[in-house]
Design a protein around this motif. Structure first.
Motif, PDB file in Angstrom:
ATOM      1  N   ASP A 143      -8.946  17.055  -5.689  1.00  0.00           N
ATOM      2  CA  ASP A 143      -9.789  17.319  -4.530  1.00  0.00           C
ATOM      3  C   ASP A 143     -10.213  16.022  -3.847  1.00  0.00           C
ATOM      4  O   ASP A 143     -10.357  15.967  -2.622  1.00  0.00           O
ATOM      5  CB  ASP A 143     -11.023  18.112  -4.966  1.00  0.00           C
ATOM      6  N   ALA A 144     -10.410  14.960  -4.639  1.00  0.00           N
ATOM      7  CA  ALA A 144     -10.800  13.664  -4.069  1.00  0.00           C
ATOM      8  C   ALA A 144      -9.623  12.938  -3.430  1.00  0.00           C
ATOM      9  O   ALA A 144      -9.806  12.077  -2.569  1.00  0.00           O
ATOM     10  CB  ALA A 144     -11.408  12.784  -5.163  1.00  0.00           C
ATOM     11  N   ARG A 145      -8.402  13.232  -3.858  1.00  0.00           N
ATOM     12  CA  ARG A 145      -7.159  12.713  -3.285  1.00  0.00           C
ATOM     13  C   ARG A 145      -7.051  11.197  -3.274  1.00  0.00           C
ATOM     14  O   ARG A 145      -6.719  10.616  -2.244  1.00  0.00           O
ATOM     15  CB  ARG A 145      -6.987  13.204  -1.844  1.00  0.00           C
ATOM     16  N   PRO A 146      -7.307  10.512  -4.374  1.00  0.00           N
ATOM     17  CA  PRO A 146      -7.074   9.055  -4.370  1.00  0.00           C
ATOM     18  C   PRO A 146      -5.580   8.751  -4.313  1.00  0.00           C
ATOM     19  O   PRO A 146      -4.795   9.256  -5.116  1.00  0.00           O
ATOM     20  CB  PRO A 146      -7.684   8.601  -5.703  1.00  0.00           C
ATOM     21  N   LEU A 147      -5.176   7.952  -3.343  1.00  0.00           N
ATOM     22  CA  LEU A 147      -3.758   7.650  -3.149  1.00  0.00           C
ATOM     23  C   LEU A 147      -3.165   6.884  -4.329  1.00  0.00           C
ATOM     24  O   LEU A 147      -1.962   6.946  -4.577  1.00  0.00           O
ATOM     25  CB  LEU A 147      -3.570   6.843  -1.859  1.00  0.00           C
ATOM     26  N   SER A 148      -4.017   6.179  -5.068  1.00  0.00           N
ATOM     27  CA  SER A 148      -3.518   5.377  -6.182  1.00  0.00           C
ATOM     28  C   SER A 148      -2.956   6.226  -7.306  1.00  0.00           C
ATOM     29  O   SER A 148      -2.309   5.704  -8.213  1.00  0.00           O
ATOM     30  CB  SER A 148      -4.645   4.497  -6.724  1.00  0.00           C
ATOM     31  N   PHE A 149      -3.190   7.555  -7.275  1.00  0.00           N
ATOM     32  CA  PHE A 149      -2.731   8.409  -8.368  1.00  0.00           C
ATOM     33  C   PHE A 149      -1.443   9.153  -8.049  1.00  0.00           C
ATOM     34  O   PHE A 149      -1.026  10.028  -8.816  1.00  0.00           O
ATOM     35  CB  PHE A 149      -3.816   9.432  -8.733  1.00  0.00           C
ATOM     36  N   ASN A 150      -0.806   8.850  -6.914  1.00  0.00           N
ATOM     37  CA  ASN A 150       0.407   9.575  -6.555  1.00  0.00           C
ATOM     38  C   ASN A 150       1.479   9.472  -7.628  1.00  0.00           C
ATOM     39  O   ASN A 150       2.164  10.441  -7.950  1.00  0.00           O
ATOM     40  CB  ASN A 150       0.948   9.062  -5.217  1.00  0.00           C
TER      41      ASN A 150
END
Length: 703
Positions: free
Chosen positions: A364-371
């Protein structure tokens, strides 16, 4: 004809039950004299089993068929669990259900209004209560719930119970001495008095989740010696020095979840080395810990398990289970199939919950670093969690899939790599199976995931091949959230030509038309999806005729006249425009009947004055298409004020630099309408009057 994606903004149990002592007919299921099955002779236990596979709405429909079925439908064994999340439940509704809830064990609800009505169920034997959307629930309401349900063993409320304070937690501790699990989300501050009350009055308390809180009294938590599992995920103001000092002394602590906190590497090492009983520490999305992926080898060397983004989570969990015979990625399946081991079962059940919740929050927070994490481990973890025996774990996993696959930018779209990973992992099959469940909450979340993923062409093909009938059936659901997601899915799939025919073959067209009539007075989003899907389907001549024959024109005309949502009206006008175009293509206007549907033309003319550009464009297109009928519809359009409306639309669009498309359509339609007027007046000898009218309208530069 664009697809839409949706973001998140939103076994009966192991207990033995005694079947009611209704007399059974010895002959059982048999054929009558006509060779037909006599369903009235089914044994009672089989009928109860049939009831248990149905949703509450379907149970009510079956119970209404006769007095015998009504009596069976009220059997206590069918009312061990109740999910009210899809319903608006006030005190009156709850009171009407009270006679069936005497033996109710598990309750799920949504919103503060239902929370206030719970006591009217008179289910004093409730063991488990789970509430969603609890932001407005107050101390008074929660205290009242606790006081009326002293047998409570599990209480879960969230997200963000900002109006609940430590006073309510103390009341829970005093009123519910049998409490075993307490999961609360978003409470600002939990003081020592509240936590000490739990330690004093709840000797069986083995699990606490104080999630997304602001402060927690770390010293007091160390007094709850019965604790086996503790989650403080997302809690922002932790004194880690006190944690290291007091939590390592908890004698029974097996699992600790510190995900989404600022915990440091030194504290983690202290907890793992000093806490003798601690087996698993979950620390997902902890920036201070993950920096440089340092220390993972050291954690393993201490013989403890840490679940973090820098560890191989499947391998970590596999080390808990000695019976892993195949790949480590099958650890969840192997655990579910192994013989009972109370110690392992307890840990893995907790791990499933904290993993699903953490992944849901992170998605839900969508941090790009976790793609990269989603591709390497996240998708596989969620697909495994979809197969959990815990309903809330399945729902959170499905919601996470629906959420993180969407790339949020100016035009929401899905991540093709993630969608393909879900497809390769068998995720579509799993989601379709969950969507076929009789549990409406699970239906809704699974269908949302299918819908969002189906924006990807390969996934869409897999959905059509494996479950287009499922989506069509779900569009008929009595639950608006389920019907909406199913309609959105059909809208996405209807973009592709071959999928339109599959939708029609599965009964999707009739389902969409019926859906409009069912939700015509509420649910703008579901109406938009249904109208959009019909608009796409109507671009095919044959299927457009089917839409008309099944009542689609009448349904759309009704929306055009009565609906106020511009998003619904845009798709409605587009659908009517596509249906009207059939007259020009193959002369089927008489069958389609757009112009002949009562009020349809008048509604379209009025929509040309809409403030929404998209509505004006689609409406002008619908009127334009209606004029390609050798003059048969021009009289109706002119009588409804169409000439003035189109000329006004053409004139106003000239003043807006971004409305060139509207001007071209409106001006062209005005010209055709004016010419039709001339031809008709020529036939009746009125050429001078008609010429004057054309010249008057010519001020809009119709040529």
């Amino acid at each position: 004809m664009d697809r839409r994606v949706c973001r998140k903004v939103a076994k009966t149990g192991n207990d033995k039950v005694v079947l009611p002592s209704h007399p059974e007919r010895e002959e059982g299921l048999s054929l009558d004299h006509k060779g037909l099955v006599d369903w009235s002779r089914l044994p009672t236990d089989i009928v109860i089993k049939l009831f248990s596979t149905l949703s509450r709405c379907d149970q009510a429909n079956l119970a209404s068929t006769c007095q015998t079925r009504r009596n069976i439908g009220m059997s206590s064994c069918l009312w061990q669990s109740l999910d009210l999340r899809a319903y608006k439940c006030d005190a009156t509704t709850a009171s009407s259900l009270a006679s069936r809830c005497e033996n109710l064990q598990k309750l799920r609800f949504r919103g503060h209004e239902t929370a206030e009505a719970i006591i009217n169920l008179k289910a004093r034997g409730l063991r488990e209560i789970s509430g969603d959307l609890c932001r407005k629930i107050t101390d008074t309401t929660l205290t009242m719930i606790a006081a009326r349900h002293e047998a409570l063993e599990t209480l879960q409320l969230g997200p963000f119970c900002v109006r609940i304070s430590s006073n309510a937690i103390k009341a829970i501790a005093i009123c519910c001495p049998n409490l075993r699990k307490l999961r609360l989300s978003g409470i600002h501050d939990i003081d020592g008095d509240a936590i000490n009350a739990l330690a004093k009055h709840c000797p069986s308390l083995i699990e606490i989740g104080f999630v997304d809180c602001r402060t927690i009294d770390e010293v007091a938590v160390g007094n709850i010696v019965s604790l086996r599992f503790l989650s403080v995920a997302g809690t922002t103001r932790m004194n880690w020095g006190l944690v290291s000092q007091h939590w390592t002394k908890l004698p029974n602590l097996k699992g600790l979840d510190v995900s989404r906190t600022n915990i440091t590497r030194s504290v983690v090492l202290t907890m793992l080395s000093s806490s003798e009983g601690l087996k698993v520490l979950c620390a997902l999305d902890c920036p201070a810990l993950e920096e440089g992926d340092r220390g993972s080898t050291e954690y393993y060397a201490r013989g403890k398990l840490i679940i973090a983004f820098f560890t191989e989570i499947f391998k970590t969990l596999a080390s808990l289970i000695e019976e892993i015979r195949t790949k480590e990625s099958n650890v969840f399946a192997d655990w579910r199939n192994m013989k009972e081991d109370k110690n392992v079962d307890e840990i893995m059940t907790w791990v499933e919950w904290i993993l699903s919740y953490s992944l849901f929050c992170i998605a839900d927070a969508r941090p790009l670093s976790f793609n990269n994490f989603w591709l390497s481990q996240g998708v596989a973890l969620l697909l495994n969690l979809l197969q959990s025996s815990q309903e809330d774990v399945q729902e959170m996993a499905a919601t996470a899939l629906a959420t993180f696959v969407v790339i949020v930018n100016q035009n929401a779209r899905v991540d093709g790599r993630i969608a393909e990973a879900v497809l390769r992992g068998g995720g579509i099959r799993l989601l379709l199976n969950l969507a076929r469940s009789c549990r409406e909450g699970l239906q809704s979340e699974a269908t949302k995931a299918i819908t969002n993923l189906s924006v990807n062409a390969d996934v869409a093909k897999a959905v059509v091949e494996g479950g287009i009938g499922t989506l069509s059936n779900l569009a008929r659901s009595m639950y608006r959230s389920v019907a909406e997601e199913a309609a959105r899915g059909l809208w996405n799939l209807s973009v592709t030509e071959e999928h339109k025919h599959a939708i029609a073959a599965a009964g999707g067209v009739k389902a969409l038309v019926d859906l409009i009539f069912k939700w015509r007075t509420s649910g703008d989003r579901v109406l938009e999806c249904a109208a959009g899907a019909l608009a796409n389907i109507a671009t095919d001549d044959k299927l457009g005729m089917e839409v008309a024959e099944l009542g689609g024109v009448r349904a759309l005309a009704m929306l055009a006249q009565n609906c106020e949502s511009v998003l619904v009206l845009k798709q409605t006008a587009r659908a009517l425009a596509n249906l009207a175009s059939l007259a020009y293509d193959n002369g089927t206007q008489a069958a389609v009947g757009v112009a002949r549907e009562t009020g349809a033309v008048q509604a379209l003319v009025e929509l040309t004055y809409s403030n929404h550009e998209g509505v004006r464009t689609e409406t002008a297109g619908a009127l334009w298409n209606l004029l390609f009928d050798d003059g048969r519809n021009s009289e109706a359009i002119a009588a409804a004020g169409g000439v003035e409306a189109l000329v006004s639309l053409a004139q106003s669009s000239l003043e807006a630099s971004d409305s060139e498309d509207i001007w071209e359509i409106a001006a062209g339609a005005s010209w055709r309408l004016a010419v039709s007027e001339v031809m008709r007046d020529w036939e009746y000898g009125g050429i001078q009057r008609a010429t004057f009218r054309v010249r008057s309208y010519g001020q809009a530069d119709l040529g």
